[in-house]
Design a protein around this motif. Structure first.
Motif, PDB file in Angstrom:
ATOM      1  N   VAL A 196       0.861  -1.182   0.000  1.00 15.01           N
ATOM      2  CA  VAL A 196       0.000   0.000   0.000  1.00 15.01           C
ATOM      3  C   VAL A 196       0.896   1.230   0.000  1.00 15.01           C
ATOM      4  CG1 VAL A 196      -1.925   1.156   1.140  1.00 15.01           C
ATOM      5  CG2 VAL A 196      -1.666  -1.323   1.351  1.00 15.01           C
ATOM      6  N   THR A 197       0.704   2.131  -0.972  1.00 11.58           N
ATOM      7  CA  THR A 197       1.647   3.237  -1.155  1.00 11.58           C
ATOM      8  C   THR A 197       1.043   4.634  -1.071  1.00 11.58           C
ATOM      9  OG1 THR A 197       1.360   2.971  -3.550  1.00 11.58           O
ATOM     10  CG2 THR A 197       3.275   1.891  -2.546  1.00 11.58           C
ATOM     11  N   SER A 198      -0.266   4.814  -1.192  1.00 14.46           N
ATOM     12  CA  SER A 198      -0.824   6.168  -1.140  1.00 14.46           C
ATOM     13  C   SER A 198      -1.020   6.609   0.307  1.00 14.46           C
ATOM     14  CB  SER A 198      -2.162   6.230  -1.879  1.00 14.46           C
ATOM     15  OG  SER A 198      -3.208   5.686  -1.096  1.00 14.46           O
ATOM     16  N   TYR A 199      -0.896   7.926   0.533  1.00 20.82           N
ATOM     17  CA  TYR A 199      -1.070   8.464   1.877  1.00 20.82           C
ATOM     18  C   TYR A 199      -2.438   8.099   2.436  1.00 20.82           C
ATOM     19  CZ  TYR A 199      -1.432  11.817   5.717  1.00 20.82           C
ATOM     20  OH  TYR A 199      -1.606  12.387   6.959  1.00 20.82           O
ATOM     21  N   GLU A 200      -3.460   8.323   1.648  1.00 19.66           N
ATOM     22  CA  GLU A 200      -4.831   8.106   2.114  1.00 19.66           C
ATOM     23  C   GLU A 200      -5.052   6.665   2.562  1.00 19.66           C
ATOM     24  OE1 GLU A 200      -9.429   8.328   0.393  1.00 19.66           O
ATOM     25  OE2 GLU A 200      -7.736   8.847  -0.899  1.00 19.66           O
TER      26      GLU A 200
ATOM     27  N   ALA B  54      -5.484   4.984   6.324  1.00 20.68           N
ATOM     28  CA  ALA B  54      -6.679   4.182   6.615  1.00 20.68           C
ATOM     29  C   ALA B  54      -6.300   2.803   7.143  1.00 20.68           C
ATOM     30  CB  ALA B  54      -7.536   4.054   5.354  1.00 20.68           C
ATOM     31  N   GLY B  55      -5.282   2.196   6.563  1.00 20.66           N
ATOM     32  CA  GLY B  55      -4.858   0.869   7.005  1.00 20.66           C
ATOM     33  C   GLY B  55      -4.304   0.868   8.414  1.00 20.66           C
TER      34      GLY B  55
ATOM     35  N   PRO C 293       4.881  -5.361   9.270  1.00 19.84           N
ATOM     36  CA  PRO C 293       3.811  -5.837   8.375  1.00 19.84           C
ATOM     37  C   PRO C 293       2.519  -6.073   9.143  1.00 19.84           C
ATOM     38  CG  PRO C 293       5.848  -7.033   7.963  1.00 19.84           C
ATOM     39  CD  PRO C 293       6.077  -6.217   9.200  1.00 19.84           C
ATOM     40  N   ARG C 294       1.413  -5.863   8.468  1.00 22.53           N
ATOM     41  CA  ARG C 294       0.092  -6.148   9.021  1.00 22.53           C
ATOM     42  C   ARG C 294      -0.460  -7.415   8.368  1.00 22.53           C
ATOM     43  NH1 ARG C 294       1.887  -2.124  11.903  1.00 22.53           N
ATOM     44  NH2 ARG C 294       0.380  -0.628  12.720  1.00 22.53           N
ATOM     45  N   TRP C 295      -1.455  -8.005   9.044  1.00 17.94           N
ATOM     46  CA  TRP C 295      -2.111  -9.211   8.552  1.00 17.94           C
ATOM     47  C   TRP C 295      -3.622  -9.000   8.627  1.00 17.94           C
ATOM     48  CZ3 TRP C 295       1.134 -13.099   6.816  1.00 17.94           C
ATOM     49  CH2 TRP C 295       2.473 -12.975   7.193  1.00 17.94           C
ATOM     50  N   ALA C 296      -4.307  -9.380   7.585  1.00  7.56           N
ATOM     51  CA  ALA C 296      -5.760  -9.231   7.570  1.00  7.56           C
ATOM     52  C   ALA C 296      -6.389 -10.260   8.499  1.00  7.56           C
ATOM     53  CB  ALA C 296      -6.286  -9.404   6.146  1.00  7.56           C
ATOM     54  N   GLY C 297      -7.110  -9.768   9.519  1.00  9.04           N
ATOM     55  CA  GLY C 297      -7.774 -10.671  10.454  1.00  9.04           C
ATOM     56  C   GLY C 297      -9.079 -11.219   9.902  1.00  9.04           C
ATOM     57  N   GLU C 298      -9.581 -10.572   8.853  1.00 11.14           N
ATOM     58  CA  GLU C 298     -10.804 -11.007   8.178  1.00 11.14           C
ATOM     59  C   GLU C 298     -10.776 -10.452   6.760  1.00 11.14           C
ATOM     60  OE1 GLU C 298     -14.287  -8.126   9.274  1.00 11.14           O
ATOM     61  OE2 GLU C 298     -13.118  -8.500  11.131  1.00 11.14           O
ATOM     62  N   ASP C 299     -11.694 -10.915   5.936  1.00  9.97           N
ATOM     63  CA  ASP C 299     -11.788 -10.365   4.587  1.00  9.97           C
ATOM     64  C   ASP C 299     -12.117  -8.874   4.667  1.00  9.97           C
ATOM     65  OD1 ASP C 299     -11.399 -12.937   3.723  1.00  9.97           O
ATOM     66  OD2 ASP C 299     -13.470 -13.261   3.072  1.00  9.97           O
ATOM     67  N   LEU C 300     -11.467  -8.071   3.826  1.00  7.20           N
ATOM     68  CA  LEU C 300     -11.737  -6.638   3.822  1.00  7.20           C
ATOM     69  C   LEU C 300     -11.435  -6.072   2.440  1.00  7.20           C
ATOM     70  CD1 LEU C 300      -8.813  -4.778   4.134  1.00  7.20           C
ATOM     71  CD2 LEU C 300      -8.762  -6.222   6.181  1.00  7.20           C
ATOM     72  N   VAL C 301     -11.863  -4.832   2.237  1.00  6.42           N
ATOM     73  CA  VAL C 301     -11.602  -4.130   0.987  1.00  6.42           C
ATOM     74  C   VAL C 301     -10.858  -2.841   1.331  1.00  6.42           C
ATOM     75  CG1 VAL C 301     -12.594  -2.984  -1.012  1.00  6.42           C
ATOM     76  CG2 VAL C 301     -13.613  -5.097  -0.161  1.00  6.42           C
ATOM     77  N   LEU C 302      -9.723  -2.626   0.687  1.00  5.58           N
ATOM     78  CA  LEU C 302      -8.929  -1.414   0.902  1.00  5.58           C
ATOM     79  C   LEU C 302      -8.632  -0.804  -0.465  1.00  5.58           C
ATOM     80  CD1 LEU C 302      -7.394   0.344   3.006  1.00  5.58           C
ATOM     81  CD2 LEU C 302      -5.375  -1.071   2.572  1.00  5.58           C
TER      82      LEU C 302
END
Length: 382
Positions: free
Chosen positions: A42-46, A50-51, A273-282
């Motif tokens: 993920v590279t954009s500031y926004e 959010a992440g 690094p982060r890990w998705a704990g559930e399905d999500l949309v970013l």
């Protein structure tokens, strides 16, 4: 075609040019890490902001059991409990009270750097960055860390070790084990002779809901604070010095607090690094539970959609950066780091205004780790 990490850089001081393309066309991109494992970059500031604030993206892969040695590097109620307890001891008032002593420490080490550089090239990292970070942490904790030469050796060994490399895993475990052993000795001394310092406060902190910190939690927590404190200040000061000297000098730094903010924005410290704990949309991209997500602070802090002319140092630049992170894992030591960097730049402008790079920027040895980036040595001359 998937992008492979690490991305190429024009030079060590400049972010990969690929970030710009990704921000414009693919701000959440599928990549392959240096170890061959897939991830989302993920590279954009926004979207990075959010992440960082999204509780569905955690520091621990789903299904991995909690470990008290993880300290603040965990998620949910366990992390919130530790943060609440630590916040009661790690207060702005305590940092403000230490500021004059940190300023004196910075002045002392800047003078020593200037004296050494008068006789030949001298290393800013060795003579100012590292001892200032270590000395300031010692003041905060109530321990004369500069009187413990093996502490610096232990920190250097732990930070050099790469736990993501299977071949170096045993070395990393040994280095971090030795550093945690040193921390245990400091805590034992604080129990015997409590004082008005952070270490004693952490040993004694408790409340009706959260209870006292356990021995394992305390050791892991203080070790993490020590390592993070050295990484942030040593790296940011060296990176800032390179940028300032490329532009001219630090003889008249002007708006020092504003300059410090810009240096932190450019410093290159990353979050884990982060890990998705559930399905999500970013950002319109579907990320499945269990997938790895790399929230790249360096890219976000150089996003031209947020920061016009992002490679320039602009003291007082409007808009907050993400150099200290955001959300539940925002850096606890941000206030201390700002005091140290402000003190260092002020001391350099007073004690060593004429120092210059001893060679070219291309000759500077540079470390790009998973969470930190900066010169391992920065030789200066008069």
């Amino acid at each position: 075609m998937e992008t492979t990490l690490p991305l190429e850089r024009p030079d060590p001081t400049t972010p990969p040019s690929e970030y710009r393309r990704l921000q414009e066309h693919e701000p959440v991109a599928r990549v392959v890490g240096a170890d061959g494992t897939p991830a989302w970059l993920v590279t954009s500031y926004e979207l990075v902001a959010a992440g960082l604030a999204d509780p569905r993206l955690g520091l621990t892969p789903p299904g991995v059991p909690a470990d008290e040695r993880a300290s603040l590097f965990q998620d949910g109620p366990a992390h919130a409990r530790l943060r609440r307890l630590v916040a009661r001891a790690f207060t702005p008032r305590r940092i403000a009270e230490l500021a004059p002593r940190i300023e004196a420490l910075a002045d002392e080490h800047a003078a020593a750097l200037a004296d050494a550089a008068a006789d030949g090239p001298a290393d800013l990292v060795d003579l100012l960055g590292a001892p200032l970070a270590i000395g300031s942490l010692g003041l905060l904790l109530g321990v004369a860390l500069e009187d413990h030469p093996r502490f610096r050796v232990l920190v250097d060994d732990a930070l050099r070790a790469d736990p993501s490399d299977p071949a170096l895993l045993a070395e990393a475990e040994r280095a971090w084990g030795a550093l945690m052993g040193f921390t245990a000795e400091l805590l034992a001394a604080a129990r015997e002779r409590p004082g008005d310092d952070l270490l004693s406060a952490l040993v004694g902190v408790r409340d009706a809901d959260d209870g006292r910190l356990g021995d394992g939690e305390l050791i892991a927590l203080v070790t993490a604070l020590l390592a993070a404190g050295v990484i942030t200040v040593r790296g940011a000061l060296a990176v800032g010095a390179v940028h300032l000297l490329r532009a001219g000098s630090w003889e008249d730094p002007g708006d020092v607090p504003g300059l410090v903010d810009e240096i932190v924005r450019r410093a290159g410290v990353e979050v884990f690094p982060r890990w998705a704990g559930e399905d999500l949309v970013l950002g319109g991209v579907a990320i499945a539970a269990g997938e790895k997500v790399l929230l790249r602070l360096e890219a976000a802090n150089h996003d031209p959609a947020r920061f016009p002319d992002p490679s320039a140092l602009v003291p007082g630049r409007p808009g907050p950066h993400l150099g200290f992170g955001r959300g539940p894992h925002h850096c606890l030591g941000a206030a201390l780091a700002r005091v140290e960097l402000t003190a260092a730049l002020t001391a350099l402008s007073r004690r060593a205004p004429t120092l210059r790079l001893a060679g070219s920027v291309e000759d500077i040895p540079w470390h790009h780790g998973e969470v930190d980036s900066g010169p391992t040595m920065l030789m200066l001359r008069t």
